[in-house]
Design an enzyme around this catalytic site. Sequence first.
Site, PDB file in Angstrom:
ATOM      1  N   ASP A  44     -58.484 -32.715   9.775  1.00  0.00           N
ATOM      2  CA  ASP A  44     -59.699 -33.337   9.266  1.00  0.00           C
ATOM      3  C   ASP A  44     -59.464 -34.823   8.986  1.00  0.00           C
ATOM      4  O   ASP A  44     -60.283 -35.682   9.354  1.00  0.00           O
ATOM      5  CB  ASP A  44     -60.142 -32.614   7.991  1.00  0.00           C
ATOM      6  N   GLU A 116     -60.422 -28.688  13.967  1.00  0.00           N
ATOM      7  CA  GLU A 116     -59.633 -29.564  13.095  1.00  0.00           C
ATOM      8  C   GLU A 116     -58.179 -29.103  13.040  1.00  0.00           C
ATOM      9  O   GLU A 116     -57.258 -29.921  13.040  1.00  0.00           O
ATOM     10  CB  GLU A 116     -60.238 -29.590  11.697  1.00  0.00           C
TER      11      GLU A 116
END
Length: 225
Positions: A44, A116
């Site tokens: 992320d 992610e």
Amino acid sequence: MAANIAQLERRLGYQFDNPQLLLLALSHRSFSGLNNERLEFLGDSILGLVVTEFLYRQFPDAREGALSPMRSHIVRGESLAQVAKELELGSELLLGSGEMKSGGHRRDSILGDTVEALIGAVYLDKGMEMAKECILLWFRSFIESALKVKPGKDPKTALQEWLQKRGEPLPDYQLVKTGGEAHSRLFTVSCKLDVVKDEMSATASSRRRAEQMVAEQLLTQLEKK
């Protein structure tokens, strides 16, 4: 499993030196105590950094208020889930039996988290430059879409000016929901205009960002008129 990994790596456009990182990135917390949550946390941050740097260099004269909506268009849950679907990740996910029965392999949140995690896995496998290459490849369509709109006024200002020029009522942004953990709050904002049929809503980590995202959606609808 080896054949599946080879096929997935072809779709990813990336071959892992350490295939265990790929398997870990595909492992949901319902599958094992050893799962992809830490990789997701890492990925992320890398995704946000890569996209931010790309836009920063692409538009050296643009202000933060113009760049932020472009980044939000690229780095958002819907984009992550769509990338996962284009890479056909759903069938590759390692899920617990309960999550499998409830359709977890189709759930956007799980799909997005996996993307992610894959970014984090690529970073650990071969470093930042390779992670950057993968991000720019996987998110290419969203990046191209964001680049079509040159940075200018922020969406809220642009929407207000559009309405004022036409004598329309100004937007009234309503905070309809707050949630998330204390350290990572989420704000859902909605807005309805007389000149747009549907009410728009968006969720972000700040109320200001959610309002900007809603304004961007409304501007997109107005452009279609």
